[in-house]
Enzyme design. Sequence first.
Site, mmCIF file in Angstrom:
data_model
loop_
_atom_site.group_PDB
_atom_site.id
_atom_site.type_symbol
_atom_site.label_atom_id
_atom_site.label_comp_id
_atom_site.label_asym_id
_atom_site.label_seq_id
_atom_site.Cartn_x
_atom_site.Cartn_y
_atom_site.Cartn_z
ATOM 1 N N LYS A 166 40.394 39.138 37.579
ATOM 2 C CA LYS A 166 41.190 37.964 37.949
ATOM 3 C C LYS A 166 42.516 37.969 37.184
ATOM 4 O O LYS A 166 43.577 37.673 37.744
ATOM 5 C CB LYS A 166 40.397 36.672 37.677
ATOM 6 C CG LYS A 166 39.296 36.476 38.707
ATOM 7 C CD LYS A 166 38.283 35.405 38.348
ATOM 8 C CE LYS A 166 37.135 35.443 39.357
ATOM 9 N NZ LYS A 166 36.048 34.513 39.071
ATOM 10 N N GLN B 195 34.450 30.324 34.527
ATOM 11 C CA GLN B 195 33.587 31.389 35.037
ATOM 12 C C GLN B 195 32.120 31.018 34.844
ATOM 13 O O GLN B 195 31.699 30.658 33.747
ATOM 14 C CB GLN B 195 33.915 32.704 34.290
ATOM 15 C CG GLN B 195 33.214 33.923 34.836
ATOM 16 C CD GLN B 195 33.662 34.293 36.254
ATOM 17 O OE1 GLN B 195 34.846 34.264 36.577
ATOM 18 N NE2 GLN B 195 32.704 34.612 37.105
ATOM 19 N N ASP C 156 38.603 27.052 42.740
ATOM 20 C CA ASP C 156 37.370 27.617 43.302
ATOM 21 C C ASP C 156 36.942 26.838 44.550
ATOM 22 O O ASP C 156 36.111 27.309 45.318
ATOM 23 C CB ASP C 156 36.234 27.551 42.265
ATOM 24 C CG ASP C 156 36.033 28.887 41.563
ATOM 25 O OD1 ASP C 156 36.404 29.926 42.155
ATOM 26 O OD2 ASP C 156 35.489 28.881 40.442
#
Length: 282
Positions: free
Chosen positions: A53, A97, A120
């Site tokens: 990422k 995460q 997200d």
Amino acid sequence: MFNIIDGKKISADMRKSIKAEAEGYRRKYRREVGLAVVMVGENPASAIYVRNKIKACEEVGIKSFAFYLPATVSQADLEQLVAGLAADENVDGILVQLPLPQHISGSKVLSLIPTAKDVDGFSAENMGNLAMGEKCLVACTPNGIMQMLKALGIAVKGKRAVVVGRSNVVGKPMALLLLNADATVTVCHSKTENLKDECLKADILVAAVGKPKFITADMVKESAVVIDVGMNRDEEGKLCGDVDFENVKEKCSYITPVPGGVGPMTITMLMYNTLQAALFRR
Ligand code: NAP
């Protein structure tokens, strides 16, 4: 004749246009688009995802703020960090995460991410807006699949789509996106009766089950578009999808491979969402 969908190529093309847009944003607003990534502990798979990422941010010109916290971090300290990022004007998107260590209440931490920075797309508000067909940040993997279909000119309107899997991160948002794009959508899951019959109706079949080679050729209609979200290991430890690719491909008009299909789109869509989040705030 089947076509193998090249997720790497579609993803690379998208990254080029995201890079140009991020540069345009920087010039117009005199600041960089920013993504904060928070990782807790040392889960090796998470470490690879986070590294990729951050690399993607560099590639498209998005500023990344990475926070690596020990597995022993307290709930209060983690909440304080996320609350600070929520208030930080330099941060457009926040990604925590997963998974988090057992002693941490993930839902409490995630609830501190404002909807506008929830890149997200997992929050109840973003999911609710998706269900209402409103502008929102959409979960990266299913949104990446829609972008793939669009890039290839695959029609969705009026088609029968079957999604196997109903998780909050893939199956449900996938079904909503297909519905919003005017497909006739069926969602299947572990309690579905006659799964094979349902799958055989699909013009577009999306497999998000998490079981190696679960979708077999006898479950697929001639000329169907088959999208394989699964990321599993086969008996030899090799990465494989939820679809029995070698036997299914002959029946398809389009099919995604694993690896190289849906996977490459997911992180690209995180970059896309971060840029959208920055633009939404203007
Ligand atoms: P998940 O939360 O475990 O959900 C799996 C879904 O499959 C559930 O809805 C489950 O039904 C359903 N299912 C399980 N067994 C079934 C059966 N025998 N028949 C029909 N449905 C069945 O998994 P997920 O997070 O959605 O992920 C699915 C797969 O996609 C995994 O392999 C994951 O690694 C992969 N993935 C890939 C990406 C990517 O970027 N490529 C991103 C996310 C996930 P119930 O609801 O009834 O239990």
